[in-house]
Design an enzyme around this catalytic site. Sequence first.
Site, PDB file in Angstrom:
ATOM      1  N   HIS A 103       3.798  -2.306   3.110  1.00 13.50           N
ATOM      2  CA  HIS A 103       3.870  -0.969   2.506  1.00 13.50           C
ATOM      3  C   HIS A 103       5.201  -0.807   1.773  1.00 13.50           C
ATOM      4  O   HIS A 103       6.258  -1.063   2.372  1.00 13.50           O
ATOM      5  CB  HIS A 103       3.740   0.106   3.593  1.00 13.50           C
ATOM      6  CG  HIS A 103       2.398   0.118   4.261  1.00 13.50           C
ATOM      7  ND1 HIS A 103       2.066  -0.768   5.254  1.00 13.50           N
ATOM      8  CD2 HIS A 103       1.303   0.883   4.054  1.00 13.50           C
ATOM      9  CE1 HIS A 103       0.821  -0.536   5.635  1.00 13.50           C
ATOM     10  NE2 HIS A 103       0.327   0.463   4.929  1.00 13.50           N
ATOM     11  N   ASP A 136       0.814  -1.216   0.000  1.00 14.04           N
ATOM     12  CA  ASP A 136       0.000   0.000   0.000  1.00 14.04           C
ATOM     13  C   ASP A 136       0.847   1.266   0.000  1.00 14.04           C
ATOM     14  O   ASP A 136       1.999   1.252   0.417  1.00 14.04           O
ATOM     15  CB  ASP A 136      -0.881   0.035   1.259  1.00 14.04           C
ATOM     16  CG  ASP A 136      -2.051  -0.926   1.176  1.00 14.04           C
ATOM     17  OD1 ASP A 136      -2.047  -1.792   0.297  1.00 14.04           O
ATOM     18  OD2 ASP A 136      -2.964  -0.789   2.011  1.00 14.04           O
TER      19      ASP A 136
HETATM   20 ZN    ZN Z   1      -2.774   3.200   3.030  1.00 16.57          ZN
END
Ligand code: ZN
Length: 250
Positions: A214, A69
């Site tokens: 991430h 993400d």
């Molecule tokens: Zn996010």
Amino acid sequence: MKHYPFVLFYLFCNVFIYAFQGSFWVYLACFLAFSTVVIWGSFDIGLGYFVNSITHKRTKIKEVALTFDDGPTEFTPQFLDLLREHRVKATFFCIGKQIEKYPETFQRIIADGHTVGNHTLSHSHSTGFLSAAKMTEEIKQCDEVMQRYGNITTPLYRPPFGVTNPNIAKAIKNTRKKSIGWNVRSLDTIINDERKIYRKVTRNLKKGSIILLHDTSEKTYRVLVDLLVFLEDKKYSTFTVDSITNSKKK
Ligand SMILES: [Zn+2]
């Protein structure tokens, strides 16, 4: 699932009426209990309280999905190099404003054969408080950026911070997206110790798991180095999230 908030609200109203005839403290306790359930429901994507999010794949084989993400970022190219080395395809939930900053990296994600998903235009910290119209705009504008720079459209959407509420549910419906959650959270943006992140991910892995990571730090990159070795050792293959939604259409 969709009716849960209404059923709960109905029950709450009943309790409320009783409580009003009783003491203030009974009322307060009920109110706090209700608020806790609603707030918890907003943040725990696995509950599917407001939105039915996909949190894993039903599968009999040892396969997991790596999802990244908040990119693309300056760190994304090294993630892509590593994934290429291991011949692994992942799913990247990109932020529109980040795509505008790193259009070439976004194009490389697509060219490398990874799957991309919508993660809103600006990943606003007030995501949970936006109107349905504003949320719809956030998703649509990210779609536009993806179209402009990558000539691509995606049915996949991941809610920023995993937050869902009735307004976000409406926005997802308006934009005809599939909400994608996770069932393995790395907490890689919160935990500093790489070994802890690695253990947290590997300990909770199951067949069909969707892992939340991430592509926003060197730290997560180093976790990924070990994680890919772990997956190979344990004979896990990988899938991209679109393989779940594609097979569901059949
Ligand atoms: Zn996010």
